[in-house]
Write a protein that holds these residues in place. Structure first.
Motif, PDB file in Angstrom:
ATOM      1  N   ILE A   8       0.840  -1.199   0.000  1.00  0.00           N
ATOM      2  CA  ILE A   8       0.000   0.000   0.000  1.00  0.00           C
ATOM      3  C   ILE A   8       0.873   1.247   0.000  1.00  0.00           C
ATOM      4  N   LEU A   9       1.904   1.205   0.782  1.00  0.00           N
ATOM      5  CA  LEU A   9       2.787   2.364   0.841  1.00  0.00           C
ATOM      6  C   LEU A   9       3.455   2.613  -0.504  1.00  0.00           C
ATOM      7  N   ASN A  10       3.876   1.557  -1.124  1.00  0.00           N
ATOM      8  CA  ASN A  10       4.557   1.722  -2.407  1.00  0.00           C
ATOM      9  C   ASN A  10       3.594   2.126  -3.510  1.00  0.00           C
ATOM     10  N   SER A  11       2.391   1.651  -3.407  1.00  0.00           N
ATOM     11  CA  SER A  11       1.437   1.912  -4.477  1.00  0.00           C
ATOM     12  C   SER A  11       0.699   3.222  -4.291  1.00  0.00           C
ATOM     13  N   PHE A  12       0.507   3.601  -3.068  1.00  0.00           N
ATOM     14  CA  PHE A  12      -0.274   4.801  -2.781  1.00  0.00           C
ATOM     15  C   PHE A  12       0.475   5.681  -1.795  1.00  0.00           C
ATOM     16  N   PRO A  13       1.293   6.542  -2.330  1.00  0.00           N
ATOM     17  CA  PRO A  13       2.098   7.414  -1.461  1.00  0.00           C
ATOM     18  C   PRO A  13       1.270   8.222  -0.478  1.00  0.00           C
ATOM     19  N   TYR A  14      -0.008   8.282  -0.746  1.00  0.00           N
ATOM     20  CA  TYR A  14      -0.861   9.000   0.204  1.00  0.00           C
ATOM     21  C   TYR A  14      -0.652   8.477   1.617  1.00  0.00           C
ATOM     22  N   TYR A  15      -0.495   7.186   1.700  1.00  0.00           N
ATOM     23  CA  TYR A  15      -0.420   6.584   3.028  1.00  0.00           C
ATOM     24  C   TYR A  15       0.941   6.787   3.695  1.00  0.00           C
ATOM     25  N   ARG A  16       1.897   7.251   2.903  1.00  0.00           N
ATOM     26  CA  ARG A  16       3.190   7.518   3.536  1.00  0.00           C
ATOM     27  C   ARG A  16       3.086   8.683   4.504  1.00  0.00           C
ATOM     28  N   ALA A  17       2.261   9.621   4.131  1.00  0.00           N
ATOM     29  CA  ALA A  17       2.114  10.793   4.987  1.00  0.00           C
ATOM     30  C   ALA A  17       0.875  10.709   5.857  1.00  0.00           C
ATOM     31  N   ALA A  18       0.095   9.688   5.630  1.00  0.00           N
ATOM     32  CA  ALA A  18      -1.149   9.585   6.396  1.00  0.00           C
ATOM     33  C   ALA A  18      -0.857   9.124   7.815  1.00  0.00           C
ATOM     34  N   PRO A  19      -1.717   9.491   8.720  1.00  0.00           N
ATOM     35  CA  PRO A  19      -1.554   9.015  10.090  1.00  0.00           C
ATOM     36  C   PRO A  19      -1.572   7.491  10.142  1.00  0.00           C
ATOM     37  N   GLY A  20      -0.975   6.970  11.169  1.00  0.00           N
ATOM     38  CA  GLY A  20      -0.797   5.526  11.217  1.00  0.00           C
ATOM     39  C   GLY A  20      -2.045   4.720  11.416  1.00  0.00           C
ATOM     40  N   GLY A  21      -3.157   5.398  11.576  1.00  0.00           N
ATOM     41  CA  GLY A  21      -4.399   4.670  11.820  1.00  0.00           C
ATOM     42  C   GLY A  21      -4.809   3.745  10.702  1.00  0.00           C
ATOM     43  N   ARG A  63      -3.114   1.611   9.251  1.00  0.00           N
ATOM     44  CA  ARG A  63      -2.611   0.251   9.503  1.00  0.00           C
ATOM     45  C   ARG A  63      -3.577  -0.505  10.411  1.00  0.00           C
ATOM     46  N   ASN A  64      -4.068   0.210  11.352  1.00  0.00           N
ATOM     47  CA  ASN A  64      -5.080  -0.389  12.206  1.00  0.00           C
ATOM     48  C   ASN A  64      -6.290  -0.800  11.383  1.00  0.00           C
ATOM     49  N   SER A  65      -6.637   0.043  10.449  1.00  0.00           N
ATOM     50  CA  SER A  65      -7.781  -0.273   9.597  1.00  0.00           C
ATOM     51  C   SER A  65      -7.502  -1.505   8.741  1.00  0.00           C
ATOM     52  N   VAL A  66      -6.285  -1.609   8.289  1.00  0.00           N
ATOM     53  CA  VAL A  66      -5.925  -2.791   7.500  1.00  0.00           C
ATOM     54  C   VAL A  66      -6.088  -4.045   8.347  1.00  0.00           C
ATOM     55  N   ARG A  67      -5.548  -4.001   9.523  1.00  0.00           N
ATOM     56  CA  ARG A  67      -5.662  -5.182  10.391  1.00  0.00           C
ATOM     57  C   ARG A  67      -7.109  -5.442  10.760  1.00  0.00           C
ATOM     58  N   HIS A  68      -7.804  -4.348  10.979  1.00  0.00           N
ATOM     59  CA  HIS A  68      -9.219  -4.461  11.298  1.00  0.00           C
ATOM     60  C   HIS A  68      -9.964  -5.165  10.160  1.00  0.00           C
ATOM     61  N   ASN A  69      -9.656  -4.765   8.948  1.00  0.00           N
ATOM     62  CA  ASN A  69     -10.311  -5.376   7.798  1.00  0.00           C
ATOM     63  C   ASN A  69      -9.921  -6.844   7.666  1.00  0.00           C
ATOM     64  N   LEU A  70      -8.681  -7.116   7.861  1.00  0.00           N
ATOM     65  CA  LEU A  70      -8.239  -8.498   7.726  1.00  0.00           C
ATOM     66  C   LEU A  70      -8.969  -9.403   8.714  1.00  0.00           C
ATOM     67  N   SER A  71      -9.100  -8.894   9.900  1.00  0.00           N
ATOM     68  CA  SER A  71      -9.744  -9.708  10.922  1.00  0.00           C
ATOM     69  C   SER A  71     -11.246  -9.816  10.700  1.00  0.00           C
ATOM     70  N   LEU A  72     -11.813  -8.699  10.302  1.00  0.00           N
ATOM     71  CA  LEU A  72     -13.269  -8.641  10.254  1.00  0.00           C
ATOM     72  C   LEU A  72     -13.827  -9.226   8.971  1.00  0.00           C
ATOM     73  N   SER A  73     -13.115  -9.011   7.899  1.00  0.00           N
ATOM     74  CA  SER A  73     -13.654  -9.414   6.604  1.00  0.00           C
ATOM     75  C   SER A  73     -13.522 -10.911   6.414  1.00  0.00           C
TER      76      SER A  73
END
Length: 373
Positions: free
Chosen positions: A176-189, A191-201
């Motif tokens: 995600i970081l490599n593909s979407f530089p937006y997330y390089r500067a985005a707050p670290g939350g 990542r939590n959402s990613v884990r949240h999705n992995l667990s929940l989905s």
DNA sequence: TTGAGGGTAAACAATC
DNA sequence: CGATTGTTTACCCTCA
């Protein structure tokens, strides 16, 4: 509606990687044996990572071109940037079973370092959702916009682009970081959402690592096959909406084609099987729209030599001599990308805006692609 | 108005 | 022990 021709800055070559060749022989072979070739040069929206054709929402526009004028273009598509032999093999060969699978995502891996995207000039106008919006490309040097994809889609893409179709959480982060530089500067939350999705989905399942080979923390994550098609559909919708702003997806007939056992519309896509129990098509499905696209542009009669190999019999366009370009919409206008004059040179590529009649024809074709309204 | 889907934050436990 | 990973809950927002 304007009907003049706009000459635009040189088209970034990163936009011109081929995605579909319909079992065409490799370029080298084509150049040697055929007077015409049939290639597809997709113009993917800049807001997305290099996407395989199954994500491409745009119907291709077919143009007749003579090969003698095609050589410069093909030369410009030389390796290693995106036309390495493996890639061609992936795109072409009907004998490469794994390449047929999963809509041939492996081409991305074989392209190696194409992620992150190569920077693209801001001056290149490409289709975006709203004309007034800044181009949401992740290639902007400053303040990339947030990708339109949900975290589920991001995870899905990350996993699917991985060589083994499985990734640790860290690998998903990195993709995600490599593909979407937006997330390089985005707050670290996020990542939590990613884990949240992995667990929940339910779409993602965890694979426990072999402890003998365990390196790093956590498990590997993969896409559950039964949810794969749904993820693909969501992804397709997202890209479709953000690339063409078309209402095609509102057409039930279009969505009905999402069983992935057959082609959806004609987005240059060989939507092969998406699940392990849904075997991929042995060949790319017919592209019923493409011949009709002859109406969009003035066709130049060409001669075609029947020397392209047996596999070409499966190619719906194999006897057409078409060279295929994507057309797309931007600011409510529909564009066709094609080489200028007789010389096919990427440095002088022109983007011709279709005249009103052609646009109407294109609209009709799109309606047809959607199965009617 | 409601439910589904998605995003975000937070708490907590397990693991490395 | 700190960082990372994984799970769960809660709340909010958007959209059909």
């Amino acid at each position: 509606m304007e009907s003049d021709t706009h000459t635009l800055p040189p088209l970034p070559t990163s936009l011109l990687y081929p995605t579909t060749l319909y079992q065409s022989p490799p370029f080298s072979s084509l150049l040697q044996t055929s007077s015409t070739v049939h290639v597809s040069l997709p113009l993917s929206p800049l807001s997305i990572p290099p996407c395989p054709t199954w994500l491409s929402p745009t119907a291709p526009v077919s143009i007749h071109l003579k090969t003698e004028s095609l050589s410069p273009l093909l030369d410009s598509l030389s390796p290693p940037q995106f036309l390495d032999g493996q890639n061609l093999h992936c795109l072409n060969s009907p004998t490469t079973s794994d390449q047929d699978d999963l809509t041939c995502l492996n081409w991305l891996h074989q392209r190696g370092n194409l992620l992150p995207l190569q920077p693209l000039p801001k001056t290149t106008p490409l289709p975006q959702l709203e004309p007034q919006d800044p181009i949401p490309t992740q290639n902007h040097l400053s303040s990339p916009s947030k990708p339109p994809y949900s975290f589920s889609s991001l995870i899905f893409m990350a996993i699917e682009y991985s060589p083994d179709k499985r990734l640790p959480v860290k690998g998903i982060y990195d993709w995600i970081l490599n593909s979407f530089p937006y997330y390089r500067a985005a707050p670290g939350g996020w990542r939590n959402s990613v884990r949240h999705n992995l667990s929940l989905s339910k779409s993602f399942c965890r694979i426990h690592r072999d402890k003998n080979q365990s390196v790093g923390k956590g498990s590997l994550w993969c896409v559950c096959p039964e949810y794969r098609s749904a993820l693909l559909e969501v992804l397709r919708k997202t890209q479709y909406y953000h690339s063409t702003n078309s209402n095609l997806l509102n057409n039930p007939a279009l969505l009905e084609g999402a069983d992935y056992g057959e082609s959806m519309v004609c987005d240059t896509v060989a939507i092969s099987a998406l699940t392990s129990d849904n075997p991929p098509l042995s060949s790319n499905p017919p592209c019923p729209l493409t011949p009709d696209h002859e109406e969009l542009v003035n066709m130049e009669a060409v001669e075609y030599e029947e020397e392209v190999g047996e596999e070409m019999e499966k190619d719906p366009l194999s006897d057409s001599g078409y060279i295929e370009f994507h057309y797309y919409q931007y600011h409510q206008y529909q564009y066709l990308v094609l080489p200028g004059d007789t010389e096919l040179d990427l440095e002088t590529v022109e983007i011709l805006q279709l005249d009103a009649e052609a646009q109407e024809a294109a609209g009709s074709l799109l309606d047809l692609a959607g199965g009617g309204h």
